[in-house]
Design a protein around this motif. Structure first.
Motif, PDB file in Angstrom:
ATOM      1  N   GLU A 170       0.838  -1.198   0.000  1.00  0.00           N
ATOM      2  CA  GLU A 170       0.000   0.000   0.000  1.00  0.00           C
ATOM      3  C   GLU A 170       0.877   1.254   0.000  1.00  0.00           C
ATOM      4  N   GLU A 171       1.933   1.219   0.807  1.00  0.00           N
ATOM      5  CA  GLU A 171       2.839   2.369   0.874  1.00  0.00           C
ATOM      6  C   GLU A 171       3.457   2.684  -0.480  1.00  0.00           C
ATOM      7  N   ARG A 172       3.778   1.618  -1.212  1.00  0.00           N
ATOM      8  CA  ARG A 172       4.439   1.822  -2.500  1.00  0.00           C
ATOM      9  C   ARG A 172       3.437   1.943  -3.655  1.00  0.00           C
ATOM     10  N   GLY A 173       2.153   2.041  -3.307  1.00  0.00           N
ATOM     11  CA  GLY A 173       1.152   2.356  -4.322  1.00  0.00           C
ATOM     12  C   GLY A 173       0.706   1.189  -5.179  1.00  0.00           C
ATOM     13  N   GLN A 174       0.164   0.168  -4.547  1.00  0.00           N
ATOM     14  CA  GLN A 174      -0.346  -0.988  -5.296  1.00  0.00           C
ATOM     15  C   GLN A 174      -1.392  -0.548  -6.319  1.00  0.00           C
ATOM     16  N   GLY A 175      -2.292   0.325  -5.882  1.00  0.00           N
ATOM     17  CA  GLY A 175      -3.357   0.803  -6.779  1.00  0.00           C
ATOM     18  C   GLY A 175      -2.780   1.527  -7.977  1.00  0.00           C
ATOM     19  N   GLU A 176      -1.832   2.411  -7.728  1.00  0.00           N
ATOM     20  CA  GLU A 176      -1.225   3.185  -8.818  1.00  0.00           C
ATOM     21  C   GLU A 176      -0.492   2.272  -9.782  1.00  0.00           C
TER      22      GLU A 176
ATOM     23  N   MET B 214      -6.205   6.924  -9.863  1.00  0.00           N
ATOM     24  CA  MET B 214      -4.764   7.144  -9.733  1.00  0.00           C
ATOM     25  C   MET B 214      -4.136   7.659 -11.031  1.00  0.00           C
ATOM     26  N   PHE B 229      -5.779   0.636  -2.010  1.00  0.00           N
ATOM     27  CA  PHE B 229      -6.148  -0.453  -2.917  1.00  0.00           C
ATOM     28  C   PHE B 229      -6.857  -1.507  -2.061  1.00  0.00           C
ATOM     29  N   PHE B 258       1.888   9.658  -4.047  1.00  0.00           N
ATOM     30  CA  PHE B 258       0.856   9.301  -5.006  1.00  0.00           C
ATOM     31  C   PHE B 258      -0.218  10.388  -5.201  1.00  0.00           C
TER      32      PHE B 258
END
Lengths: 319, 289
Positions: A170-176, B214, B229, B258
């Protein structure tokens, strides 16, 4: 030692009998060849009966069969071992749940990328159960760009229970990371073929799942959520996973009917885990057939067609 | 021993002497428990005057906030959910849709409109959390697609206001594909060189985070919005320990790189107009050359 799912039990019993009959034949000198032949016939019809009427939940179980071939098995078989694995996302680390590299098939080189599961407890942990972190998706994108630079086609193998839902992820931006891959894959100027070989769970699968052709193996599944998690959320209990599997319409046949995937690759009767060579051959044939067609197209036209295909997905009423 | 002791047991005020407070006159902030009048709370754009807690607001509230005079012109209003999978859990999907539609007066979890923001044409797609948790199914995907088509037609920038629990389970594979569909459409918007501002509001999670939310040219969030996420509960189960303070909230997500900026609701319109003006100025200069 082979593993058997509960509904494969009859198969296991006959196979055992065959082994015994052969053993008796070898040890006592009594001819058991007729008996073996009969048993083999019985094995074939039993297998056919079981595999003719698989329920969605049984297919989900097959997709996770411990003996089922994984991404690197397919790559090694299809390339005949002429494969160089490449590592790292050039940013954080090398994600072991996502593998990739160049390999050759029939004299042409292809970039292969896919989620990788492990074959035993130690390897499963090493591969994080096939659940990539953001760096896995970024590694995949780096390899896609590399392929694009040298005008090599891309084949992805999808086999994941989902993107890893951890704290660092999550910290490293899974969504992104997933969003970026979906977005960028639309515009890759080389042919892209995506093949779901086992589990195709949600965004974690789609993160390497945007292609000119999206193909599913017969006994794989692809959906927005696993049947277990769907059951937990909608029925508030794990016990409804079979109903959830039905309701989600996640089998290859359903997904083809919904036009979410373009093609289904038949598995040998008995499943890809029982007749691996045949499964590898079917997958290889499908790749070569689709590549021949895709390579004839103009790159911009190919991207446009890919984008339009995804733009048309969805079912609604009214305007 | 307390400082004060009650001399008479029980409550002695007779019912007739009690002060009546009509329902809905007061608003109590769920975060800092401060109490203010509903009217004042509304004029504060549903933001707590004491602790700056941003309460969830509806799609039409955002239209009112961002469009100049009217609420903008809503389009694609007739699109509603079909049930191609004939999905049934404890309830039929069609029945679920119908009851939520009646309860909320909404057609689905998103509304799209065009109008003017500080004098410039703009297309806004705003999600609404009240409709099955703002979940994304075929309707949300299609309406975002229409909003992008409209932006291209009007040569206008696009703002998508995300507020969603993620993909809608009852449309299974089809909702998953809406992540691909919206991302494919954003490629077309990008091709047309039109700006896209993604505004992430509380909560933005799952498949929405992993697709269009995003992918803004600029990603803006309201303060203290959950942006994730995998949701906090799932992450907590995975790692088996407590989560750090502020984990997955706007400020945390900004620190990890982000988000471009966090903007208070009252400043949203002016900040976005300012940004879009800068993007446009550069374009105008190029055209002159």
């Amino acid at each position: 030692m082979a593993n058997y799912l509960p509904f494969e039990e009859p198969i296991s019993l006959i196979e055992e009998e065959i082994l015994k009959a052969k053993e008796i034949g070898a040890n006592s000198g009594v001819s058991t060849s007729k008996m073996v032949k009969d048993l083999e016939k019985k094995l074939k019809t039993t297998t056919e009966d079981i595999f003719k009427n698989l329920t969605p939940w049984q297919r989900v179980q097959l997709s996770r069969h411990p003996d089922r071939p994984y991404t690197l098995d397919y790559i090694n078989a299809i390339t005949g071992g002429d494969f160089v694995e490449l590592h790292g996302d050039r940013n954080v680390k090398d994600d072991k749940a996502m593998v990739g590299g160049f390999g050759t098939v029939d004299g042409q080189s292809i970039m292969f990328v896919g989620q990788q599961k492990g074959i035993n407890t130690k390897m499963r942990q090493y591969r994080n159960f096939g659940m990539p972190n953001p760096e896995g998706y970024r590694k995949a994108m780096r390899l896609f760009r590399l392929a694009e630079k040298f005008n090599k086609p891309i084949v992805t193998f999808i086999d994941t229970p989902g993107a890893f839902p951890g704290l660092e992820a999550e910290e490293r931006g899974q969504g992104e990371a997933i969003a970026r891959n979906i977005y960028e894959m639309m515009n890759l100027k080389v042919p892209v073929i995506c093949i779901i070989i086992g589990e195709g769970a949600s965004g974690g699968a789609l993160g390497i799942g945007v292609g000119d052709k999206v193909v599913m193996l017969e006994n794989s599944w692809y959906s927005v959520i696993s049947p277990e998690n769907c059951s937990t959320i909608l029925w508030r209990s794990w016990d409804y996973k079979e109903q959830a599997a039905e309701a989600l319409k996640l089998t290859s046949t359903d997904m083809k009917a919904l036009k979410i995937v373009d093609e289904v690759i038949k598995e040998p009767i008995g499943g890809a885990h029982r007749f691996k060579e045949e499964a590898f051959e079917n997958v290889k044939k499908s790749i070569l057939k689709n590549l021949t067609k895709l390579q004839k197209m103009d790159p911009d036209k190919r991207c446009e067609k890919r984008i339009n295909k995804f733009c048309e997905m969805g079912v609604y009423k009214g305007k | 021993m307390g400082w004060f002791t009650r001399k008479k047991e029980g409550i002695s005020t007779s019912t007739a002497d009690k002060k009546e407070t009509p329902e809905g006159l007061w608003y109590k902030c769920p975060k800092c428990k401060a109490v203010i009048t509903t009217e004042e709370h509304k004029s504060n754009l549903h933001v707590c005057a004491v602790c700056n807690h941003h309460e969830r607001i509806s799609a039409s509230d955002y239209f009112e906030l961002l469009f100049d005079s009217t609420k903008g012109t809503e389009f694609a209003r007739g699109i509603t959910a079909a049930d191609p999978l004939e999905f049934k859990d404890t309830k039929n999907y069609v029945d679920r849709i119908k009851s939520v539609q009646e309860k909320t007066g909404l057609k689905d979890a998103i509304r799209v409109a065009h109008g003017k923001m500080d004098g410039d044409v703009i297309v806004i797609a705003a999600m609404d959390f009240r409709f099955i948790g703002g979940s994304m199914g075929s309707v949300v995907g299609e309406k975002i697609a229409r909003a992008i088509d409209k932006a291209i037609e009007l040569e206008a920038p696009l703002i998508i206001i995300s507020k969603s629990g993620g993909a809608r389970m009852m449309e299974a594979g089809l909702s998953l594909m809406q992540m691909a569909k919206t991302s494919a459409k954003l490629n077309q918007l990008s091709e047309a060189k039109l700006p896209y501002i993604s505004l992430l509001t509380d909560p933005t999670t799952g498949g929405v985070t992993a697709s269009f939310a995003m992918l803004g040219d600029v990603n803006i969030a309201e303060p203290n919005a959950l942006i994730a996420f995998a949701g906090p509960r799932v992450v907590k189960e995975t790692i088996g320990r407590d989560l750090p303070e502020g984990f997955q909230y706007s400020e945390f997500v900004l620190e990890h790189g982000f988000l471009d900026l966090i903007v208070d609701r009252k400043d949203l319109k002016s900040k976005m107009s300012q940004l879009l003006r800068m993007l446009k100025l550069e374009k105008a200069q190029k055209e002159e050359e």
